[in-house]
Design an enzyme around this catalytic site. Sequence first.
Site, PDB file in Angstrom:
ATOM      1  N   SER A  40       0.797  -1.225   0.000  1.00 58.49           N
ATOM      2  CA  SER A  40       0.000   0.000   0.000  1.00 58.49           C
ATOM      3  C   SER A  40       0.833   1.279   0.000  1.00 58.49           C
ATOM      4  O   SER A  40       0.323   2.346  -0.314  1.00 58.49           O
ATOM      5  CB  SER A  40      -0.959   0.027   1.194  1.00 58.49           C
ATOM      6  OG  SER A  40      -0.263   0.261   2.395  1.00 58.49           O
ATOM      7  N   LYS A 107       0.759   4.393   6.702  1.00 54.51           N
ATOM      8  CA  LYS A 107       0.062   5.294   5.771  1.00 54.51           C
ATOM      9  C   LYS A 107       0.671   6.688   5.839  1.00 54.51           C
ATOM     10  O   LYS A 107       1.494   6.989   6.695  1.00 54.51           O
ATOM     11  CB  LYS A 107      -1.432   5.389   6.122  1.00 54.51           C
ATOM     12  CG  LYS A 107      -2.161   4.061   6.150  1.00 54.51           C
ATOM     13  CD  LYS A 107      -2.213   3.404   4.798  1.00 54.51           C
ATOM     14  CE  LYS A 107      -2.824   2.007   4.911  1.00 54.51           C
ATOM     15  NZ  LYS A 107      -2.586   1.205   3.744  1.00 54.51           N
TER      16      LYS A 107
END
EC number: 3.4.21.89
Length: 188
Positions: A40, A107
């Site tokens: 990700s 993230k």
Amino acid sequence: MKRSATKEIWSWISSIFLGLLLAAVVSVFIVQPYQVQGHSMDPTLYDQEHIIVSKLSHTFSRLPGYGDIVIIDSRTGRERTLKDDLLENGVMQLFVKPEEGHALYIKRVIGKPGDTIEIKEGRVYRNGKELKETYIKEPMLADNQTWTVPAKHVFVMGDNRNDSRDSRQIGFIPQDHVLGKKISNISW
């Protein structure tokens, strides 16, 4: 002679115990190594890459900055406790299996409290201004959406927007679920 051998054994045991205790305190409250799991954050961070995370912002309840790469607890629907912090550190994980369904994500911070985040035609806007995101992997395939970040929360996204489970799916991240900020990569 027997007495000094017993004393030496206890000296070793207490030294090992104190070393483990110090390592646990450092990894819970100051810094911790972390291994990236998944894609990700491609191309910024790769699967299985190792990084060092500062825990000081979590320890002192400070919000991360825009663009900071952070470790988050994805279980946003529950409160975190000191027990969570203790059980998630690397030393304790040698002895205790992580909770089922528990995931720590890595993230990038896109929005802070009060910000309006919009996705329009695959581009991200914060408070009406398009973000210059040189770090993303490829153009994002997404429907137009808008969010307003509530108090004591952040909005996070992965750099590989088409392969990231982030605030678009799991919602806003409570400030106490931001566990640390990436400060360095580890080269082996």
